[in-house]
Every structure is written in C-alpha cells, then in structure tokens.
Design a protein around this motif. Structure first.
Motif, PDB file in Angstrom:
ATOM      1  N   CYS A   1     -69.255 -24.478 -37.829  1.00 58.39           N
ATOM      2  CA  CYS A   1     -70.413 -25.360 -38.049  1.00 58.39           C
ATOM      3  C   CYS A   1     -70.620 -26.297 -36.882  1.00 58.39           C
ATOM      4  O   CYS A   1     -71.714 -26.755 -36.640  1.00 58.39           O
ATOM      5  CB  CYS A   1     -70.238 -26.144 -39.348  1.00 58.39           C
ATOM      6  N   ASP A   2     -69.554 -26.622 -36.164  1.00 57.93           N
ATOM      7  CA  ASP A   2     -69.624 -27.548 -35.033  1.00 57.93           C
ATOM      8  C   ASP A   2     -70.026 -28.955 -35.483  1.00 57.93           C
ATOM      9  O   ASP A   2     -70.501 -29.743 -34.684  1.00 57.93           O
ATOM     10  CB  ASP A   2     -70.612 -27.016 -33.984  1.00 57.93           C
ATOM     11  N   GLN A   3     -69.857 -29.245 -36.780  1.00 61.08           N
ATOM     12  CA  GLN A   3     -70.278 -30.540 -37.313  1.00 61.08           C
ATOM     13  C   GLN A   3     -69.240 -31.160 -38.243  1.00 61.08           C
ATOM     14  O   GLN A   3     -69.580 -32.046 -39.018  1.00 61.08           O
ATOM     15  CB  GLN A   3     -71.573 -30.376 -38.133  1.00 61.08           C
ATOM     16  N   GLY A   4     -68.034 -30.643 -38.213  1.00 56.27           N
ATOM     17  CA  GLY A   4     -67.011 -31.225 -39.091  1.00 56.27           C
ATOM     18  C   GLY A   4     -67.194 -30.918 -40.561  1.00 56.27           C
ATOM     19  O   GLY A   4     -66.722 -31.662 -41.411  1.00 56.27           O
ATOM     20  N   GLN A   5     -67.844 -29.804 -40.874  1.00 58.18           N
ATOM     21  CA  GLN A   5     -68.163 -29.525 -42.274  1.00 58.18           C
ATOM     22  C   GLN A   5     -67.518 -28.252 -42.826  1.00 58.18           C
ATOM     23  O   GLN A   5     -67.766 -27.906 -43.977  1.00 58.18           O
ATOM     24  CB  GLN A   5     -69.694 -29.411 -42.426  1.00 58.18           C
ATOM     25  N   CYS A   6     -66.736 -27.523 -42.018  1.00 61.47           N
ATOM     26  CA  CYS A   6     -66.215 -26.256 -42.544  1.00 61.47           C
ATOM     27  C   CYS A   6     -64.722 -26.048 -42.334  1.00 61.47           C
ATOM     28  O   CYS A   6     -64.103 -25.281 -43.078  1.00 61.47           O
ATOM     29  CB  CYS A   6     -66.992 -25.076 -41.978  1.00 61.47           C
ATOM     30  N   GLY A   7     -64.123 -26.641 -41.323  1.00 58.16           N
ATOM     31  CA  GLY A   7     -62.684 -26.520 -41.128  1.00 58.16           C
ATOM     32  C   GLY A   7     -62.232 -25.328 -40.309  1.00 58.16           C
ATOM     33  O   GLY A   7     -61.036 -25.168 -40.053  1.00 58.16           O
TER      34      GLY A   7
ATOM     35  N   SER B   1     -59.184 -28.023 -49.352  1.00 59.19           N
ATOM     36  CA  SER B   1     -60.634 -27.991 -49.556  1.00 59.19           C
ATOM     37  C   SER B   1     -61.431 -28.318 -48.298  1.00 59.19           C
ATOM     38  O   SER B   1     -62.652 -28.147 -48.288  1.00 59.19           O
ATOM     39  CB  SER B   1     -61.046 -28.936 -50.701  1.00 59.19           C
ATOM     40  N   GLY B   2     -60.766 -28.753 -47.265  1.00 57.84           N
ATOM     41  CA  GLY B   2     -61.470 -28.973 -46.001  1.00 57.84           C
ATOM     42  C   GLY B   2     -61.689 -27.695 -45.216  1.00 57.84           C
ATOM     43  O   GLY B   2     -62.215 -27.735 -44.108  1.00 57.84           O
ATOM     44  N   ASN B   3     -61.265 -26.578 -45.781  1.00 56.15           N
ATOM     45  CA  ASN B   3     -61.438 -25.287 -45.110  1.00 56.15           C
ATOM     46  C   ASN B   3     -62.253 -24.370 -46.010  1.00 56.15           C
ATOM     47  O   ASN B   3     -61.741 -23.833 -46.993  1.00 56.15           O
ATOM     48  CB  ASN B   3     -60.074 -24.648 -44.815  1.00 56.15           C
ATOM     49  N   LEU B   4     -63.511 -24.208 -45.673  1.00 59.11           N
ATOM     50  CA  LEU B   4     -64.377 -23.375 -46.501  1.00 59.11           C
ATOM     51  C   LEU B   4     -64.148 -21.901 -46.186  1.00 59.11           C
ATOM     52  O   LEU B   4     -63.907 -21.532 -45.037  1.00 59.11           O
ATOM     53  CB  LEU B   4     -65.851 -23.741 -46.258  1.00 59.11           C
ATOM     54  N   CYS B   5     -64.201 -21.090 -47.223  1.00 58.92           N
ATOM     55  CA  CYS B   5     -64.080 -19.636 -47.083  1.00 58.92           C
ATOM     56  C   CYS B   5     -65.236 -19.015 -47.840  1.00 58.92           C
ATOM     57  O   CYS B   5     -65.285 -19.109 -49.062  1.00 58.92           O
ATOM     58  CB  CYS B   5     -62.755 -19.152 -47.658  1.00 58.92           C
TER      59      CYS B   5
ATOM     60  N   ALA C   1     -62.058 -39.046 -49.941  1.00 59.52           N
ATOM     61  CA  ALA C   1     -63.123 -38.957 -48.935  1.00 59.52           C
ATOM     62  C   ALA C   1     -62.853 -37.797 -47.988  1.00 59.52           C
ATOM     63  O   ALA C   1     -61.704 -37.468 -47.701  1.00 59.52           O
ATOM     64  CB  ALA C   1     -63.197 -40.254 -48.135  1.00 59.52           C
ATOM     65  N   ALA C   2     -63.924 -37.179 -47.530  1.00 61.43           N
ATOM     66  CA  ALA C   2     -63.876 -36.172 -46.463  1.00 61.43           C
ATOM     67  C   ALA C   2     -62.840 -35.090 -46.758  1.00 61.43           C
ATOM     68  O   ALA C   2     -62.696 -34.640 -47.886  1.00 61.43           O
ATOM     69  CB  ALA C   2     -63.610 -36.849 -45.114  1.00 61.43           C
ATOM     70  N   SER C   3     -62.104 -34.677 -45.732  1.00 67.48           N
ATOM     71  CA  SER C   3     -61.076 -33.646 -45.901  1.00 67.48           C
ATOM     72  C   SER C   3     -59.809 -34.139 -45.229  1.00 67.48           C
ATOM     73  O   SER C   3     -59.826 -35.115 -44.476  1.00 67.48           O
ATOM     74  CB  SER C   3     -61.518 -32.342 -45.240  1.00 67.48           C
TER      75      SER C   3
ATOM     76  N   TYR D   1     -64.544 -32.691 -50.864  1.00 72.52           N
ATOM     77  CA  TYR D   1     -65.204 -32.587 -49.557  1.00 72.52           C
ATOM     78  C   TYR D   1     -66.708 -32.811 -49.678  1.00 72.52           C
ATOM     79  O   TYR D   1     -67.510 -32.023 -49.237  1.00 72.52           O
ATOM     80  CB  TYR D   1     -64.916 -31.190 -48.976  1.00 72.52           C
ATOM     81  N   GLU D   2     -67.058 -33.891 -50.338  1.00 76.99           N
ATOM     82  CA  GLU D   2     -68.469 -34.229 -50.466  1.00 76.99           C
ATOM     83  C   GLU D   2     -68.605 -35.728 -50.648  1.00 76.99           C
ATOM     84  O   GLU D   2     -67.713 -36.374 -51.193  1.00 76.99           O
ATOM     85  CB  GLU D   2     -69.095 -33.507 -51.679  1.00 76.99           C
ATOM     86  N   PHE D   3     -69.728 -36.256 -50.214  1.00 75.48           N
ATOM     87  CA  PHE D   3     -70.031 -37.663 -50.431  1.00 75.48           C
ATOM     88  C   PHE D   3     -70.355 -37.887 -51.911  1.00 75.48           C
ATOM     89  O   PHE D   3     -70.646 -36.947 -52.639  1.00 75.48           O
ATOM     90  CB  PHE D   3     -71.180 -38.092 -49.523  1.00 75.48           C
ATOM     91  N   ALA D   4     -70.307 -39.135 -52.320  1.00 76.03           N
ATOM     92  CA  ALA D   4     -70.481 -39.442 -53.743  1.00 76.03           C
ATOM     93  C   ALA D   4     -71.944 -39.343 -54.156  1.00 76.03           C
ATOM     94  O   ALA D   4     -72.838 -39.776 -53.427  1.00 76.03           O
ATOM     95  CB  ALA D   4     -69.969 -40.851 -54.022  1.00 76.03           C
ATOM     96  N   ALA D   5     -72.169 -38.797 -55.343  1.00 74.94           N
ATOM     97  CA  ALA D   5     -73.472 -38.973 -55.997  1.00 74.94           C
ATOM     98  C   ALA D   5     -73.514 -40.394 -56.547  1.00 74.94           C
ATOM     99  O   ALA D   5     -74.529 -41.070 -56.491  1.00 74.94           O
ATOM    100  CB  ALA D   5     -73.657 -37.959 -57.109  1.00 74.94           C
ATOM    101  N   ALA D   6     -72.369 -40.809 -57.070  1.00 81.01           N
ATOM    102  CA  ALA D   6     -72.161 -42.206 -57.465  1.00 81.01           C
ATOM    103  C   ALA D   6     -70.659 -42.422 -57.575  1.00 81.01           C
ATOM    104  O   ALA D   6     -69.928 -41.516 -57.969  1.00 81.01           O
ATOM    105  CB  ALA D   6     -72.826 -42.510 -58.806  1.00 81.01           C
ATOM    106  N   SER D   7     -70.231 -43.607 -57.200  1.00 75.37           N
ATOM    107  CA  SER D   7     -68.803 -43.899 -57.310  1.00 75.37           C
ATOM    108  C   SER D   7     -68.636 -45.356 -57.727  1.00 75.37           C
ATOM    109  O   SER D   7     -69.574 -46.148 -57.609  1.00 75.37           O
ATOM    110  CB  SER D   7     -68.088 -43.664 -55.966  1.00 75.37           C
TER     111      SER D   7
END
Lengths: 763, 170, 327
Positions: free
Chosen positions: B43-49, B134-138, C97-99, C234-240
């Motif tokens: 992704c080059d955006q920190g979104q797939c791992g 979960s930071g690594n999408l497959c 948060a994040a991964s 691995y997602e931002f909150a809808a609400a937290s």
C-alpha cells in the motif's frame, strides 16, 4: 494407455493426487525468493507514474506539463496530445474492430480516476512527485454517479440473461405465501496485496512484459494487437502473482501506456499503480440491486420466483454483474422468471471479482429464502431440503454430480444446527445476541482446453511446463502431484515451470476452470511420456527389460520394473542412462482431434471463445456449497463479529485438500469482508470513490476471522474434468454474505438487505 | 536539482552502501536500490503490513521509514532470517507446513511480524496472535493457517524443541 | 514526496532552532509525517530527525504519576507495567491503536500531533478545498461522504475528526503536555477548528513536545478505554470512551469520575456534563444511560455521521457501567 485408479481424496499426506502435499513454491515464498512482476532486475530502467482525472465526466481541455517536464529526472510526460500509435485489441472472446485507434490516455473523461497522463522519470520518487505537478484543465459535464442517480434511469434489459419457465407472475400471484424484497450490494474491490503494475522492455520489435497475469497467453495477444506486431513477438512473464481474484486477467490502459512509453523512450519502463490508483485503474465488482418475489405454499413448497435485477456498468463498455446467475439453479421451482438490466454510469468499467454474478445473485436469493422461512415459520434448513432440485430446471438436464443435500446435512450436523431455536433474538451469550444462518452457493463448471509439456530428464527428474499460472490457488503443486502420480515418481522429483506466454498454451486462471483444464493436459502429456518411456524400456536394444518378455512395465516410487515378476528394477535415471537418453519430451493438449491446428490453438489459448459452459453437454455441472455461520452482535453498538463458520463443499474430487481448504477459507473470508466491511464510498458530487486506500476500504484483519471449518462432501465427477474435480476457487465466497445477513436477522430481528452490514444499520 | 546522500546500511548483518535522495524510504531503498525484493510494497501508506521488517529487532513498516533514518541501526529483512546454512527459520517452516499463504505476497511481512510477535511474547493464545498479527493483511485469507503456524512456532520456541531454533526465535 | 533535505539534530536545542525555518519539520516516528508527505498534504523542505536524541524516550511512573518522554514509542508505553497498573485506560488506548508495527515506530509526541483521517484532507490533488490545508479554500467534506466525520466541536469551516486514542485517555486524566519549560494542560493543547482549522494545537513554531505528564489519581487507576469500530482491529474509532471512576469508601458512591470521547469530535473531548451528573450518586443502569446522553450535547450531524450521535453515548455508558461493575 495407463488406467489410473481414482483414490479417495483427503486421506493421504503424500505427493500423489489427493495428497496433502505442501506447496511446491513454499520455500520461495517464505524466503523472499519468489520474484513478482515489479521485482525483475532490468537494467537501464525508468519509472512511469500515472496521472488520473479528478472529474467524472467531461473533456480534457489542456494539460500543462511544463512544471513536470522541468522537474529533476523527468524524461517525458505523456498526455492525450500524444498519439501512441496503438490499435484497439480483441475482447475476451476474440472480437475486434478493424484498425480502430486506441487512446489509453483519452481526451474524453468518462469516470473520476481515469488515467489521462503519465510521467516518466529516472527514479520512482522523481516520477511520483512530477506527476503531482501536471495540471489538467477540464470542461466538465454532469456525471451519472451510480444506480441511485436520478439520471441513471432503469437501464437496458440484457435479453440474453433473461431466464424463465412456467408462468412465474401468475403462480406468484396465486401463491399462499408471498414475500418480496429488494437487495443491494455496493461497489466492491479486489484489493490483492500486490498492487497492479508492470515492467516492460523492447528489443527491436520484441516486447517482454513482466506483469502479474492470470492469463499469459490472452494478455500476450492483447499487447500484440495494441502494437500491431506478431503474437510471437510478445512474451508475458508472470511466475508469481500477488493475488488476482479476477483483476489480473487482462491488459489495462496503464499497461498500454507503459509499453508505449518504453517504445518511445527506447528504455525499459516500470509502472507501479499506486494503491489509491488501483481503485479506478481497473474495475471491481459493480454495484447491484435486485428485487426478488417468492411464492410458496403454506408448507413451504416453492411455487414461483420472480427476479428483477440491475447492475451498473461504465459508459465505455458493458460488464453485467448477473444478479440472476444463481437464481434458477439452487431450488426446485416450477415457475421462474429472471431479468437483468445494465445501467451505464460514470465509473471505470466493472470487472470480474471472485464468483461474478453468482455472488450477488446468491446474496439476494439466499436472503429471500430465509425471509420466506420466517414468513412460513419453517426452519430454513428444512425449507432448503424440501425444495431440493433433483435436476437442473433451467436446462432440463440431470446434474452431473450434486452433493448439495450432503453439504446441507453434514454441515448442519457438524455445526449443531439442531440446537438452534428459530425465533429471532432467542439466543444469547451474555450481553451479545447470537444468530445462526445458512447460505448456499454454486458456481458452474467451465471447461477449456490447455496444453502441457512433460520432460523426463536423464537424472530421472521430471519437468512440467505450461504457460498456465499460479496466483496462489496451487497450480505448481497440483501439477507436480498429477505428473508424479502418472509417472510413478515422488512429487519432490517434479519441477514445474509456469507463468510465461512462450510456454505451452493454457486457458485463463478464472472461472475456477484452470485446475480442471491444466491437470487434464498434464495428465495426458505425462501419460504419453510414461508410455514412451515404457516403450523404450521394452524395445531399446540397451534396455535391461528388453529380454524379460514383459509386454508392459510399472513405474512406482521412482522405479521401473516388471509387474508382479522377478526381474530388473531400475530408477528412472538408471533406465535413461541405460538407453542413452538425456530426455524424453512429450507435449499434448486437450483439444479434440480435427480441431487442433494453429488457429484452434490461438482461439483456445488467447480467447475465451471455446470455453464450454456447464450445460454444453448432456449434463448440468456445478460446484456447490452450504455455509453455516454464527454471529455475535453487540446490540448497543451494532457491531457484528463472526464467531463460527462451518462450510461443506461439493467441488468433486479434491486434488490437494490442504490447498483446497485454504482456497475455500479464503473465499469465505472475502465473503465475511463483503458482508460486514467492504463498500466503495462514492461522493456523489464528484462521482469519486473516496475510500480509495486500505485504511478506509476495509478488508478483514486476522482478528476478524474465527476458526473456519471446511468439509469436502464431493465425489469424483469425471464428466467435469479428467481427474474428477470441479471448480474450487470461486464457489467459496458464494452464499457467505447471505449466511451472515441471515444470522444477523436471527440474532437481532433486523433484516439488512443492503451490504455491508455496518453498525449504523443495526443501532 | 536532486540532492542525494550517501548511506551505509546494516542489513542482515552486511553493510550496504548506497547514494539516494533523503526522501527515499527504506522500502524503496531495499527494493529499487539493493535488489532485496523480498520486502513487499502493498500500500505504501502504512495500511497493510506487507513491508514489515525489523529495525534493531523490532518490527516496523519500511514504507513509512526513511532509509536515512535507519543508518546505524540493525535492519533485518525476510532474506536474513534463515540460518546461514540455508535451514529455514522455524516460522518459515511452520508457514509452509500449515499452508499459511496462497499468493505469497503478504507472506514475508507476515513472517517478519510473526517472528517479532513471538519474541515480544504476544503469541500466548490464538486470540492474542490474531490481535497482534492484525497489522498484516492477507487478502487470500490465510488467517487460520497463519495463527496455527505462529502458534506452532511459538510452542517450539517455548519448549525448546530445537535449541538452535529457539535461539533464533526467542 | 517532494524532495527535502535531511539532517539529524544533535540536541533538542538544535532541533528547536532548526524548526524555526519555514519549511522545516521534525521527524520522529514518521508514521504521520511520511504518510502525509506521500499524499502531498505536507511538503517539508527540511526534515529534522530527532529520533537519535538521547533522554527524550525515558519513562518514569511513581506515586505522583507518570512522565513519559516524547520519543517513547507507543508500544513501549502500552506494555509498560507501571502505566498498565496506574493508568489502564492509557495503556489500552495505545494497544488498541494502529498495529504492532506502527506502535513500534510512532512516538508519544508524534501521536499527540497526528492529523485527521478526513478523506478530503488527504487528497489535495483532487479536493483543493480544505480549510485545514489551505485556509479560506472551503471544506470539501461538508456535503460529501461524512460517515467518519465529527459531530462535536465542528464549525462551518471544518468537520474533520481528531483520530487519536491516547489523547482521549490523557484528556480524561488531566495530563499535561510538556514543551521544554512550557507545560500546558492537554485539554488546552488542542484547539477547536472554529474559523482556523489549520491551527490544531497551541504548539508554537520552534517548540518541541518533550514529554507528557499524567498525574496519578484513583480514577485513573480504575479506568478503561473502550473503542468501537467496524473492524475488530487496525482501525480508527467509530466512537471511543476513556472512563475512570473513584468510589467513596462505601465502594458504590461516585467520588470522582472522568469521561472523555474519541472518534466523534474535532479534538479529544472531555464530557464534563456526564461527570457532573454522576458525581455523588450510586450508579445504576438507567442513570448512567441518561447521564451518558449528555456526552453528545450540542452534537451536529452532517448526514453520514448521524449514527455517531447515537453510538457515542452508548459507548460512554458501557464504559461507565463496566467500571461500575454493572456491565
């Protein structure tokens, strides 16, 4: 002729067909040694980056490339002003207009995110940044942004997709129990983890393209036609593909741009489509809507199904996402009518995404069937079994094999379906509502011819060679198993070379048809190699078998010997040495005799025109499945989590259960994403998909996925393929989304008819 | 004008010299300049791992790391985790045995993440593995098998089935 | 990314001086900065790498509270036993948060400065109108797809949501942001968008976040961070919601309660009205649900984000009930 006895699948750990043999390409893929398209070491490479339109409809008035051209490292900027000298290529079926120019960077804009310029520079960073400096002026017109746009209209009826028998309207009107509902699915995207792109190199009039390809021969033909050069001048190389799911079976406009740029600049070009650009560089699954009416008796016998569906397509080309594809197949119904309409909107032309047609179709039908079960007050499993189709009502033909009843009953037993209480909201786990649902799936057996080469080498090793591809389905592995079984050698002794259009022809890795096609070709070529080897062993003057008096020989565990007799036993290497051969080569294809000339090859390897549908013969052939899903719903938050899945499949004989199970789970997981997460969000003011990245277009993470139990209930179907298998890859996703929607209804009492089932629809 | 800087990067125990622009990410440096293409760009955006590698033993995303930032750090990529003799790392072997991939494109990132996940002590249960992987999408959907592979490799590391392997994992 | 020059600051002072230059930006974990540089949202001329500075990553937790250096990584803080014990909500906000990879990269200082995920903000080449990026140019989000936009603290100039988790927990427990000698209560650190959404914090040119300080409190010790989202991870909150409660000696009367919301507002959102209505009471489900609805007083929907007005109070209520032993 060697007669192979079909073994029961699923019980062996060896490398024979049916064994749970680990992936042949496993070591390469786990060590970083598998080299994908953009990783080819090509010297003197330059980088191309696309510029996509920011309006959905209109015309490019001017492109100001001055700043971009002046940026460091920039070699060229291609715009609609440039005539790249290309011709329109054939469609998938080989139809092609004469001498029509092809402008991959068009002046007319028909969707937001359409490629309209490309910048080529010495480095990726330079090209990326210079692409931002290209200024485009447009003359905008009003776009039609989707099915709900007031200007979209009802679309055009696609006559060839209309199916009907009996008098569905009348039977529906007369039925005791009637349900009617509209179901919708949004734009969905493939999102393979490897983004699209290619590396291209010209040597004179010869073009080499490293591009992820589900169909090397078909794509080679496309390039040859674009550039008006002989087909043999193009070589597509694609040994590994980082996921395709239908999106990597054709050359796209950016492919043409990269190849044309390489020719103009006289240097190899690498073009990487960025992740955001992938959302419009090619099409995902079209948005659909469908209305289903079902009439039934009070005791749950179907009387009529009336189905009216529509999908969006682009203003450039027709790609119907057939909402009626599964409707006629799943149940016994005496009266049926389905129709499908195509609605052109300003989008990239949609494409094939895992189980095209069957997938949204099953979402509608399998949701509607459970709605009916509640209208009648009958268990949805019982309703399905009561209306079990004993033959194909659409074609009138008997099924080749149909273990859907077994899938339903075995799946139900393993899942524990009998413990379900039918009332919605009647099952809980603490604070969470629990729901159970079923969804059935189907996908047709498509048959195609393919070709393969077998080499037995002097050291006794075996090579299987074909232009077929492996994008993770396991082609490398099952071909090694197929050759190993026929030739009586351990699978470890077999090497497989794939993914190159200069190798023997193969059909597309799509429509779940490749495994059946290519194992047939390998089986045939390997059988011929085996027969040739045995012939030489019996007849060659230097063979120790010559004087044994045997009229045939057996090969097993890598040794050749006389059946049931005393006598010599040699390894293949020893035999090859004895008869003085360093190789035996046999190339065979599965085209019929009399239709096996160069034109037949071209038509079969590079178009889909010769592919046979599921009812081309006397039988109706399909894969089947039944999914049983448990969801847990936090009602306060509307969040749905899938907590358990049991799915039973009839895909005929399974060549490698380990790999097939992975593919089934993969389909189910994509179905979980489709049901709960995936949706292209379109800003209707601009006709643009705004969640064009993997942080906003959500696909499931590891944490979203419970253990998924998959079961094979299939039996060998030798009408479907030589080795008895039916398709595996596509059917897994079909029926998952309705199973989840049905489970959510069971949990909450809320019926969500538009995917995905996001939290705001439940709170 | 393009400014380049000279970097000396310690990758898989070897020094690599390169001249790149400061804006070049570690990911692009590996793939475009150093022919270490095992680290993938998804992704080059920190979104797939997919680009996960290790810096000083910690898993990080190389697409959001500048090559210039990691000079002087120890970088490990998928090409650097098998034993010198070529024996696969236990996590690699477990991935093959459990069929924890299909297309293979997310796999190097998954494996680098898994090695770190075990080392961090986040492989104690299936639930924990799922969350910490979960930071690594497959997209092929190999998650069940990935969890099984991580669990198996973690148990091997914990019980010291192979002392040599344990040293690498833990 | 636009071409830039890069240097490593030898000291905080040098880094501070360097950022006085227009076009210079500090580079720490890089997870926001490089992402936005690729999007073309930030276009620095110079990156001043501060990741090698010694001392800025230290953490101490004692009876008075926690001090956390700006360069401490999210993952380190999330796993810190002292933080987990004294500030569970803080540790949870980080680990949710994040991964794992991003948490190994992103620093605490950088995390406080993470920018909105507004799709319109992130595509400057497509949506030139964005008051946050380009003051006075307008807001592309209003009238667009607003499912992930704020319902609280919005203005006619901007409805972008603050995506933070950590900052929500910090706001609940009255943490301070330290910028060298200057110290600002975290609630005052973040600004409402008003007419100047480009101005997000009170950080001044040349100032560097050097750390955060979180005072210890019984409410912080008995706290939780609840994050609701579409995807499990691995997602931002809808609400937290970050919630901490201190009970009186009777074990049931609320002496102190802290409530803050994330994923719904233009900045981390302290819900004092909820707190006020519950202090001195004995918690029960009905009262908590009623009080929690005060958390979205004044909320404004822009269409797609309407659900957040319903969702946020439910998240708050669940978090309170959980800490009160009633969930």
């Amino acid at each position: 002729m060697t007669i192979m006895e079909t073994r029961k699948h699923g019980d062996a750990a060896d490398g024979m067909v049916g064994g749970r043999f680990s992936r042949l390409d496993g070591k390469l893929k786990t060590t970083g040694g598998a080299t994908y398209a953009l990783e080819q070491p090509v010297k003197n490479l330059v980088h191309a980056v696309l510029v996509q339109s920011t309006i959905a409809a209109g015309r490019v008035v001017a492109v100001d490339a001055g700043k971009a051209k002046a940026a460091p490292g920039v070699l060229s900027v291609f715009t609609p002003e440039d005539d790249l000298g290309l011709l329109v290529a054939s469609d998938w079926f080989g139809n092609r207009p004469d001498n029509q120019p092809f402008h991959p960077l068009p002046r007319e804009v028909s969707f937001n995110g359409q490629a309209i310029a490309a910048v080529v520079a010495e480095t990726l960073e330079q090209a990326t940044e210079a692409a931002k400096l290209v200024k485009v002026s447009y003359e905008e017109t009003q776009p039609v942004t989707g099915l709900d746009d007031p200007n979209a209209g009802e679309g055009r009826l696609v006559d060839m997709l209309s199916v009907g028998w009996g008098d569905a309207e009348a039977a529906y009107a007369a039925a005791d129990i009637r349900i009617e509902a509209e179901y919708r699915t949004p734009r969905e995207y493939h999102v393979p983890i490897e983004p699209h792109g290619l590396t291209v190199k010209w040597e004179g009039d010869f073009l080499t393209v490293w591009e992820p390809s589900q169909w090397t021969h078909g794509m080679a033909r496309t390039y040859a036609e674009w550039f008006n050069i002989p087909a043999d001048n193009v070589r597509i190389v694609s040994p590994f593909i980082g996921g395709g799911f239908g999106s990597k079976a054709m050359g796209y406009t950016y492919s043409a741009v990269a190849a044309a740029a390489a020719r103009k600049l006289g240097r190899p070009v690498k073009l990487a489509v960025t992740r955001p650009q992938t959302f419009t560089a090619y099409g995902g699954r079209a948005a659909t809507r469908q209305t289903i009416r079902i009439g039934a008796t009070k005791d749950g016998v179907l009387q009529a199904i009336v189905h009216r569906g529509a999908s969006e397509t682009s203003v450039l080309a027709d790609f119907p996402e057939q909402t009626g594809a599964a409707t006629p197949l799943l149940y016994a119904v005496p009266n049926l009518s389905t129709q499908h309409r195509l609605v052109p909107v300003n989008t990239v032309t949609p494409g094939a995404l895992r189980a095209p047609g069957k997938n949204p179709s099953a979402f509608g039908l399998e949701s509607a069937i459970e709605e009916l079960s509640y209208a009648i007050g009958m268990d949805p499993l019982e309703l399905r079994l009561r209306n079990y189709a004993d033959h194909d009502y659409q074609s009138g033909k008997p099924w080749s094999t149909r273990q859907l009843r077994e899938a339903l009953t075995v799946g139900a037993e393993v899942f524990g379906w009998s413990k379900r209480s039918h009332e919605p909201r009647s099952m809980r786990d603490g604070r969470q509502l629990v729901g159970w649902g079923i969804g059935c799936g189907t996908f047709p057996v498509l048959k195609a011819a393919s070709e393969a080469l077998i080499r037995i080498l002097g050291d006794g090793s075996v090579e299987v060679v074909s232009g077929a591809i492996d994008m993770g389905q396991g082609t490398y592995t099952i071909l090694a198993q197929t050759a190993a079984e026929v030739l009586g050698v351990p699978a470890e002794q077999v090497d497989v070379k794939l993914g190159d259009s200069s190798l023997p022809g193969a059909t597309v890795a799509g429509g779940s048809m490749l495994a059946g096609a290519i194992t047939g070709a390998v089986h045939k070529a390997a059988t011929a190699a085996r027969d040739e080897l045995i012939g030489l062993a019996l007849n060659d003057s230097n063979s120790p078998f010559r004087d044994t008096g045997a009229n045939t020989l057996v090969i097993a565990d890598g040794r050749i010997s006389v059946p049931r007799g005393e006598g010599p036993s040699l390894t293949l290497a020893e035999l090859m040495s004895a008869i003085g051969r360093d190789r035996i080569e046999t190339q065979r294809n599965t085209l019929p005799e009399g239709a096996n000339g160069p034109e037949d090859h071209k038509r079969s390897w590079t178009t889909m025109a010769n592919i046979e549908g599921p009812t081309a013969g006397d039988l109706s052939m399909h894969s089947w499945c039944a999914h049983f899903v448990e969801v847990k719903v936090d009602e306060d938050f509307g969040t749905v989590r899938v907590s358990r899945v049991v799915s039973a499949f009839d895909c005929g004989r399974i060549y490698n259960p380990k790999l097939a199970e992975s593919q089934w789970r993969g389909g189910i997981i994509m179905g979980i994403g489709q049901a709960l997460l995936e949706e292209g969000l379109i800003d209707e003011r601009f006709g643009r998909v705004i969640n064009n990245n993997m942080g906003d277009y959500l696909v499931p993470t590891n944490a979203d996925i419970p253990h998924i139990q998959v079961i094979s209930v299939g039996i060998p179907d030798h009408d479907a393929s030589v080795l008895g298998g039916k398709g595996v890859g596509e059917v897994g996703i079909v029926g998952v989304a309705p199973a989840i929607a049905n489970a959510v209804f069971h949990a909450t009492g809320k019926r969500v008819r538009d995917l995905p089932i996001t939290l705001e629809k439940l709170i | 004008m393009t400014r380049t800087i000279h970097l000396s990067l310690d990758i898989n125990g070897k020094q690599h010299e390169l001249d790149v622009e400061p804006r070049v990410t570690l990911l692009d440096a590996l793939r475009e300049s150093l022919a270490l293409t095992g680290t993938k760009k998804g992704c080059d955006q920190g979104q797939c791992g997919a680009c996960t590698c290790h810096v000083d033993g910690k898993r990080v995303l190389s697409c959001l790391t500048l090559a210039a930032q990691v000079e002087g750090r120890q970088i490990t990529t998928i090409e650097g985790i098998a034993a010198e003799g070529g024996d696969l790392h236990p996590v690699q072997a477990a991935f093959i045995e459990n069929d924890a991939f299909q297309c293979g494109y997310c796999t190097p990132g998954q494996i680098m993440s898994a090695v770190a996940c075990i080392r961090e002590g986040h492989a104690g249960s299936e639930e924990e593995i799922r969350e910490y992987m979960s930071g690594n999408l497959c997209r092929c959907g190999a998650y069940n098998s990935i969890v099984a592979a991580v669990r198996e490799a973690a148990e091997m590391a914990a019980t010291g089935v192979a002392a040599k392997d344990k040293a690498e994992v833990a | 990314m636009r071409d830039f020059s890069y240097f490593r600051a030898a000291s905080t002072e040098e880094a501070s001086r360097a950022t006085l230059d227009a076009g210079a930006m500090l580079l720490a974990g890089g997870t926001t900065l490089l992402d936005l540089a690729k999007c073309g949202v930030t276009e620095p001329d110079t990156l001043v790498d501060i990741t090698h500075l010694a001392g800025l990553g230290d953490m101490t937790v004692d009876a008075n509270g926690a001090t956390i250096g700006a360069l401490a990584k999210m993952g380190e803080v999330a796993d810190h036993p002292g933080v987990k014990a004294a500030f569970p909500a803080v540790a949870q906000s980080l680990s949710l948060a994040a991964s794992a990879q991003l948490r190994n990269m992103a620093t605490i200082g950088g995390n406080l400065l993470q920018r909105t995920r507004c799709s319109y903000f992130r595509e400057p080449g497509v949506f030139p109108a964005c008051n946050k990026r380009n003051p006075g140019s307008g807001c592309s989000a209003i009238g667009g797809v607003t499912r992930n936009h704020a319902v609280l603290g919005t203005s006619r100039a901007c409805i972008a949501v603050n995506p933070g988790d950590l900052a929500v927990a910090l706001v609940a427990f009255d943490a301070y942001v330290e910028m060298g000698r200057r110290r600002v209560a975290i609630e005052d650190f973040y600004m409402l968008p008003g007419e100047t959404p480009d101005w997000e914090t009170v950080l001044k040119k040349g100032e560097i976040i050097t750390g955060i300080a979180i005072p210890a409190s019984p409410a912080a010790k008995n706290s939780t961070y609840l994050k609701v989202r579409d995807r499990q991870s691995y997602e931002f909150a809808a609400a937290s919601a970050a919630v901490g409660i201190e009970f009186e000696a009777d074990g049931k009367t609320v002496r102190d309660i802290r409530v803050a919301l994330g994923g719904v507002a233009t900045r981390p959102w302290r819900a004092r009205a909820v707190e006020q209505s519950l202090i001195g009471t004995v918690l029960n489900v009905e009262a908590v649900e009623k009080a929690s609805r005060l958390s979205v007083e004044g909320a404004v929907s822009h269409g797609g984000n309407r659900y957040k007005i319903e969702l946020a109070p439910r998240v708050v209520a669940r978090a309170i009930l959980t800490m009160g032993g009633l969930a």
